[in-house]
Motif scaffolding. Sequence first.
Motif, PDB file in Angstrom:
ATOM      1  N   UNK A   1      -8.659   1.719   2.061  1.00 55.57           N
ATOM      2  CA  UNK A   1      -9.608   1.868   0.974  1.00 55.57           C
ATOM      3  C   UNK A   1     -10.909   2.420   1.522  1.00 55.57           C
ATOM      4  N   UNK A   2     -11.690   3.115   0.669  1.00 57.71           N
ATOM      5  CA  UNK A   2     -13.006   3.538   1.115  1.00 57.71           C
ATOM      6  C   UNK A   2     -14.096   2.819   0.344  1.00 57.71           C
ATOM      7  N   UNK A   3     -13.704   1.916  -0.531  1.00 58.51           N
ATOM      8  CA  UNK A   3     -14.737   1.111  -1.193  1.00 58.51           C
ATOM      9  C   UNK A   3     -14.275  -0.344  -1.289  1.00 58.51           C
TER      10      UNK A   3
ATOM     11  N   UNK B   1      -3.329   4.231  -2.694  1.00 62.17           N
ATOM     12  CA  UNK B   1      -4.605   3.763  -2.163  1.00 62.17           C
ATOM     13  C   UNK B   1      -5.581   3.263  -3.230  1.00 62.17           C
ATOM     14  N   UNK B   2      -5.171   3.250  -4.482  1.00 63.77           N
ATOM     15  CA  UNK B   2      -6.107   2.841  -5.534  1.00 63.77           C
ATOM     16  C   UNK B   2      -6.332   1.328  -5.563  1.00 63.77           C
TER      17      UNK B   2
ATOM     18  N   UNK C   1      -9.498  -8.375   0.039  1.00 58.07           N
ATOM     19  CA  UNK C   1     -10.151  -7.832   1.239  1.00 58.07           C
ATOM     20  C   UNK C   1      -9.113  -7.305   2.241  1.00 58.07           C
ATOM     21  N   UNK C   2      -8.024  -8.041   2.411  1.00 59.92           N
ATOM     22  CA  UNK C   2      -6.961  -7.576   3.308  1.00 59.92           C
ATOM     23  C   UNK C   2      -6.425  -6.229   2.824  1.00 59.92           C
TER      24      UNK C   2
ATOM     25  N   UNK D   1       0.847  -1.206   0.000  1.00 60.93           N
ATOM     26  CA  UNK D   1       0.000   0.000   0.000  1.00 60.93           C
ATOM     27  C   UNK D   1       0.878   1.251   0.000  1.00 60.93           C
ATOM     28  N   UNK D   2       1.947   1.196   0.805  1.00 58.07           N
ATOM     29  CA  UNK D   2       2.860   2.329   0.914  1.00 58.07           C
ATOM     30  C   UNK D   2       3.478   2.654  -0.441  1.00 58.07           C
TER      31      UNK D   2
END
Lengths: 252, 257
Positions: free
Chosen positions: A203-205, A121-122, A196-197, A116-117
């Motif tokens: 994430x916001x979705x 965040x996409x 999912x992890x 993620x880093x």
Amino acid sequence: MMERPLSRQALIVLPIMGATLILAAWQFLVPLAGIPAYIVPTPTTIAGVFANQWPLLISNLWPTLFESIAGFVIGNSVAVLLAIIFAYSRVMQAAYFPVILFFNTIPILALAPIIILIFGLGMLPKIIIAAVICFFPTLVNMIRGLNSATRNEQELLRILSATPWEIFWQLRFPRSLPMLFSSLRIASTTCVIGAIVGEWIGSDKGLGALIIQATFNYRAGQLYAAIVLSSSMAILLFAIVAYIEKKVIDYT
Amino acid sequence: MSIAIECKNLDIGFRNAESDVTIIAGLDLAIETGEFLTILGPSGCGKSTLLRVIADLLGPLKGTISVLGSDPHLARQSRQIGFVFQDATLLPWRNVRDNIELPTRVGGNARKPLPENRTDALISMLGLEGLGERFPHQLSGGQRQRVAIARALIEEPQLLLMDEPFGALDEITRDRLNNELLAIWRRTGTTILFVTHSIMEAVYLGQRVMVMATNPGRVLGIVDLGEIKTADNACSREDPRIISAMAEMRVALEAAS
């Protein structure tokens, strides 16, 4: 005493009965035990969430489904290609397999924040996490599968002066397919876990984000509905892979 | 008669990084074109290794070998060698017909075109009618071995090498396949080298029997059965002369072990 095998009807009816009994017990025992609905909702409450919040659920399903499938395709494709390289080059396998083995020992929950880093965040980092989780079992199984031709089979093709290309397509690749599919079946459910992890962490979705939001806001019905949806998705992907396997490996 | 296979002072075995492991040393052998030679011996005597050297699956350690008038390598590349393994070695994802036709599908530019009706002719020659679309796991052990023989014959090779092909079959099926193999040999005139550890099978099939012993691998002798068989290599399993030939071989094998 020998037990008689169960009839076909019994094999269909019994699991339905078992599941129904558990759901009924859940429905009536949870309130009886005094557990509040915002901690553990009843099955009818969860069904209600499906009825009332379907658009919300479905709008969070699509990103997770897309990330899972994209991760599945990418992770397994890279694994298959690398397995072919390793099966043909002992030097490459000796040089890089231990490195891959080391990365595989890093828990995905520890690896996910790093990804993620790096990738933000996409959707991309989620796809990468799903791909990583599919990658290793397929790599190992595919290498074993490609090397599983018997000595006699190799001698047979040598007597026929088969070219390396022919040995690959007529022997090694078809030989590897049963083992490839056994890891694809596993990957069809683990890729959902990976997506999912990834969504949990940033994430916001997606269903992962929905699970986190529902948990922190005590929306237990929504939480359980998201869980039911994600496991249904994994079962669906598994069924698709199993169906394709049956079509491809049609000779047993 | 021309010579199909000739070995002179041949050492065979395996090459290791440190040293060579010789299994048979100083083998001299000449096999005539069209001959049916059986090779009889216990496990480990090198009989399968000899077949693999003839088939160019393994290089000789020393000495010379010529197969069909040339180097084994050239003989293999000219697709004149059919090989039948102990386990049928059918590809499980190909049905009977596709397994039989495998040799016409591989081999780059060396492969020969498949004559029309050739597969059907082989299917009927080997009693596989109606099984063409079946997959190997749907066949009995005897049927699988029939498919393997059909596959070895599809390009009409001059030389057929058989490595204990009926070793895993029951005796009744084995006897029947022995008779069918003799019929195929009479029809095609193919030179056959047949490895077995059954004395009965060796004597019943071979015009000559090469008897081998182990530790070290060596040839005890080559028994010519021409005088007790008919001109087309037929005999009765109950013929007293056949039984006494078998008894002599058993004594020789026991004495050597």
